[in-house]
Design a protein around this motif. Structure first.
Motif, PDB file in Angstrom:
ATOM      1  N   ALA A  10       0.813  -1.214   0.000  1.00 21.00           N
ATOM      2  CA  ALA A  10       0.000   0.000   0.000  1.00 21.00           C
ATOM      3  C   ALA A  10       0.849   1.266   0.000  1.00 21.00           C
ATOM      4  CB  ALA A  10      -0.929  -0.003   1.214  1.00 21.00           C
ATOM      5  N   GLY A  11       2.180   1.112   0.012  1.00 15.62           N
ATOM      6  CA  GLY A  11       3.057   2.265   0.026  1.00 15.62           C
ATOM      7  C   GLY A  11       3.112   2.973   1.371  1.00 15.62           C
ATOM      8  N   VAL A  12       2.860   2.242   2.447  1.00 11.60           N
ATOM      9  CA  VAL A  12       2.858   2.822   3.793  1.00 11.60           C
ATOM     10  C   VAL A  12       4.218   2.618   4.450  1.00 11.60           C
ATOM     11  CG1 VAL A  12       1.915   2.583   6.128  1.00 11.60           C
ATOM     12  CG2 VAL A  12       0.381   2.553   4.145  1.00 11.60           C
ATOM     13  N   THR A  13       4.762   3.676   5.019  1.00  9.46           N
ATOM     14  CA  THR A  13       6.020   3.587   5.744  1.00  9.46           C
ATOM     15  C   THR A  13       5.875   4.286   7.096  1.00  9.46           C
ATOM     16  OG1 THR A  13       6.861   5.632   4.749  1.00  9.46           O
ATOM     17  CG2 THR A  13       7.393   3.551   3.623  1.00  9.46           C
ATOM     18  N   VAL A  14       6.722   3.893   8.040  1.00  8.82           N
ATOM     19  CA  VAL A  14       6.738   4.500   9.369  1.00  8.82           C
ATOM     20  C   VAL A  14       8.181   4.858   9.698  1.00  8.82           C
ATOM     21  CG1 VAL A  14       6.340   4.165  11.840  1.00  8.82           C
ATOM     22  CG2 VAL A  14       4.719   3.212  10.175  1.00  8.82           C
TER      23      VAL A  14
ATOM     24  N   LEU B 256       9.537  -2.608  22.892  1.00 11.39           N
ATOM     25  CA  LEU B 256       8.494  -1.587  22.950  1.00 11.39           C
ATOM     26  C   LEU B 256       8.452  -0.751  21.675  1.00 11.39           C
ATOM     27  CD1 LEU B 256       6.276  -0.061  24.369  1.00 11.39           C
ATOM     28  CD2 LEU B 256       8.013   1.238  25.627  1.00 11.39           C
ATOM     29  N   ASP B 257       9.594  -0.283  21.190  1.00  7.64           N
ATOM     30  CA  ASP B 257       9.605   0.519  19.964  1.00  7.64           C
ATOM     31  C   ASP B 257       9.083  -0.284  18.779  1.00  7.64           C
ATOM     32  OD1 ASP B 257      10.546   2.723  21.279  1.00  7.64           O
ATOM     33  OD2 ASP B 257      12.582   2.636  20.465  1.00  7.64           O
ATOM     34  N   ASP B 258       9.433  -1.561  18.719  1.00  7.30           N
ATOM     35  CA  ASP B 258       8.936  -2.411  17.636  1.00  7.30           C
ATOM     36  C   ASP B 258       7.413  -2.501  17.694  1.00  7.30           C
ATOM     37  OD1 ASP B 258      11.525  -2.895  16.823  1.00  7.30           O
ATOM     38  OD2 ASP B 258      11.680  -4.816  17.870  1.00  7.30           O
ATOM     39  N   ASN B 259       6.883  -2.622  18.912  1.00  5.51           N
ATOM     40  CA  ASN B 259       5.437  -2.725  19.072  1.00  5.51           C
ATOM     41  C   ASN B 259       4.736  -1.436  18.669  1.00  5.51           C
ATOM     42  OD1 ASN B 259       3.004  -2.326  21.347  1.00  5.51           O
ATOM     43  ND2 ASN B 259       3.040  -4.302  20.297  1.00  5.51           N
ATOM     44  N   LEU B 260       5.329  -0.300  19.049  1.00 10.43           N
ATOM     45  CA  LEU B 260       4.733   0.982  18.688  1.00 10.43           C
ATOM     46  C   LEU B 260       4.782   1.192  17.175  1.00 10.43           C
ATOM     47  CD1 LEU B 260       6.078   3.321  21.529  1.00 10.43           C
ATOM     48  CD2 LEU B 260       3.938   2.019  21.426  1.00 10.43           C
ATOM     49  N   ARG B 261       5.872   0.755  16.562  1.00  5.44           N
ATOM     50  CA  ARG B 261       5.971   0.850  15.106  1.00  5.44           C
ATOM     51  C   ARG B 261       4.884   0.008  14.445  1.00  5.44           C
ATOM     52  NH1 ARG B 261       8.319  -2.022  11.001  1.00  5.44           N
ATOM     53  NH2 ARG B 261       9.021  -0.780   9.196  1.00  5.44           N
ATOM     54  N   LEU B 262       4.619  -1.173  15.009  1.00  4.42           N
ATOM     55  CA  LEU B 262       3.563  -2.042  14.498  1.00  4.42           C
ATOM     56  C   LEU B 262       2.207  -1.353  14.575  1.00  4.42           C
ATOM     57  CD1 LEU B 262       2.524  -4.916  13.636  1.00  4.42           C
ATOM     58  CD2 LEU B 262       2.346  -5.414  16.083  1.00  4.42           C
ATOM     59  N   GLN B 263       1.933  -0.700  15.694  1.00  2.00           N
ATOM     60  CA  GLN B 263       0.661  -0.016  15.853  1.00  2.00           C
ATOM     61  C   GLN B 263       0.529   1.129  14.852  1.00  2.00           C
ATOM     62  OE1 GLN B 263      -0.927   0.727  19.744  1.00  2.00           O
ATOM     63  NE2 GLN B 263       0.615  -0.538  20.743  1.00  2.00           N
ATOM     64  N   LEU B 264       1.587   1.917  14.701  1.00  2.00           N
ATOM     65  CA  LEU B 264       1.546   3.011  13.745  1.00  2.00           C
ATOM     66  C   LEU B 264       1.356   2.499  12.320  1.00  2.00           C
ATOM     67  CD1 LEU B 264       4.363   5.338  15.111  1.00  2.00           C
ATOM     68  CD2 LEU B 264       1.944   5.943  14.861  1.00  2.00           C
ATOM     69  N   GLN B 265       2.031   1.415  12.008  1.00  2.00           N
ATOM     70  CA  GLN B 265       1.931   0.832  10.673  1.00  2.00           C
ATOM     71  C   GLN B 265       0.496   0.388  10.392  1.00  2.00           C
ATOM     72  OE1 GLN B 265       4.513  -2.612  10.029  1.00  2.00           O
ATOM     73  NE2 GLN B 265       5.367  -1.568   8.255  1.00  2.00           N
ATOM     74  N   ALA B 266      -0.126  -0.245  11.380  1.00  2.00           N
ATOM     75  CA  ALA B 266      -1.509  -0.698  11.226  1.00  2.00           C
ATOM     76  C   ALA B 266      -2.450   0.491  11.068  1.00  2.00           C
ATOM     77  CB  ALA B 266      -1.913  -1.547  12.431  1.00  2.00           C
ATOM     78  N   GLN B 267      -2.252   1.519  11.880  1.00  2.00           N
ATOM     79  CA  GLN B 267      -3.113   2.696  11.803  1.00  2.00           C
ATOM     80  C   GLN B 267      -2.994   3.398  10.455  1.00  2.00           C
ATOM     81  OE1 GLN B 267      -2.005   5.088  15.180  1.00  2.00           O
ATOM     82  NE2 GLN B 267      -2.545   3.486  16.653  1.00  2.00           N
ATOM     83  N   LYS B 268      -1.751   3.549   9.978  1.00  2.00           N
ATOM     84  CA  LYS B 268      -1.531   4.252   8.713  1.00  2.00           C
ATOM     85  C   LYS B 268      -2.047   3.430   7.527  1.00  2.00           C
ATOM     86  CE  LYS B 268       2.176   6.722   8.073  1.00  2.00           C
ATOM     87  NZ  LYS B 268       3.583   7.193   7.971  1.00  2.00           N
ATOM     88  N   LEU B 269      -1.925   2.105   7.621  1.00  4.16           N
ATOM     89  CA  LEU B 269      -2.462   1.256   6.563  1.00  4.16           C
ATOM     90  C   LEU B 269      -3.977   1.390   6.511  1.00  4.16           C
ATOM     91  CD1 LEU B 269      -2.296  -0.935   4.403  1.00  4.16           C
ATOM     92  CD2 LEU B 269      -2.261  -2.649   6.243  1.00  4.16           C
ATOM     93  N   ALA B 270      -4.612   1.367   7.666  1.00  4.01           N
ATOM     94  CA  ALA B 270      -6.064   1.510   7.706  1.00  4.01           C
ATOM     95  C   ALA B 270      -6.493   2.852   7.129  1.00  4.01           C
ATOM     96  CB  ALA B 270      -6.564   1.355   9.148  1.00  4.01           C
ATOM     97  N   GLN B 271      -5.780   3.908   7.484  1.00  3.99           N
ATOM     98  CA  GLN B 271      -6.093   5.235   6.951  1.00  3.99           C
ATOM     99  C   GLN B 271      -5.934   5.264   5.436  1.00  3.99           C
ATOM    100  OE1 GLN B 271      -3.479   7.855   9.121  1.00  3.99           O
ATOM    101  NE2 GLN B 271      -4.617   7.635  11.045  1.00  3.99           N
TER     102      GLN B 271
END
Length: 215
Positions: free
Chosen positions: A99-103, A140-155
């Protein structure tokens, strides 16, 4: 699996829970591998390393032997749930890339700083993430990156992480990658984007709860 449950698994890196190691006998079609995701292998040793990280963090957080044993007893499928998270990470990576999503690192740090302020400091945030989601401090940083990635993909998809459109994207990525689990850890359901327990009577669980004893 209920959609809300799957979302929680995603955003908490599979809700890691302290529990048993798995050993097995009989035929093994995945020598040395817990799973194969696309052209990447998740080895049993890598999986065990993640398990050990959680155990060590829990041991450090709870010094009392009785409380530690209770914490372990209240949870149960660490190896399998951890593997679920490791596979899901790779599936999400593929869906995001498609989807072209990056974090970026800066985004992760901004999210962490905000959460630290809410929690009352870095240590408080680490403790909360370990207790609530089973995420050790070093992840923890890996987990936060995962959450951001999921949020941005959904958006990017015009939806949110609880909607069918989001999970359809993960299902497609899962199918494109070709997820193959070692039978001792179950099977991967492409449609549900989830690990499913298999009937494996040759598998026995060896619980490693309790303090280590010196030889």
């Amino acid at each position: 699996m209920h959609r809300r449950r799957r979302t929680a698994l995603l955003l908490s890196a599979a809700l890691i829970a302290a529990g048993p190691l798995l050993t097995a006998c009989g035929n093994d079609a995945h020598p040395g591998a817990a799973a194969v995701v696309g052209d990447q292998r998740i080895t049993v040793s890598q999986l065990q390393g993640r398990v050990d990280e959680v155990r060590e963090a829990q041991r450090a957080a709870v010094r009392d032997d009785t409380q530690y044993a209770q914490a372990v007893a209240q949870t149960g499928t660490l190896a399998r749930d951890t593997l679920h998270g490791m596979v899901l990470d790779r599936v999400l990576e593929r869906a995001a890339r498609d989807a072209g999503v990056t974090v970026g690192r800066g985004e992760v740090q901004r999210m962490r700083s905000g959460l630290e302020q809410q929690a009352g400091g870095a240590k408080a945030l680490e403790t909360a993430w370990l207790q609530q989601y089973g995420v050790p401090p070093q992840r923890l940083d890996d987990n936060l990156r995962l959450q951001l990635q999921a949020q941005k993909l959904a958006q990017k998809l015009g939806t949110d992480t609880s909607r069918p459109e989001f999970w359809s994207a993960l299902s497609k990525a899962s199918k494109d990658l070709g997820v193959d689990l070692n039978p001792r850890y179950g099977t991967w359901d492409v449609q549900k984007v989830s690990r499913v327990d298999a009937d494996t009577p040759w598998v026995r669980e060896v619980t490693t709860a309790g303090p280590k004893q010196s030889a």
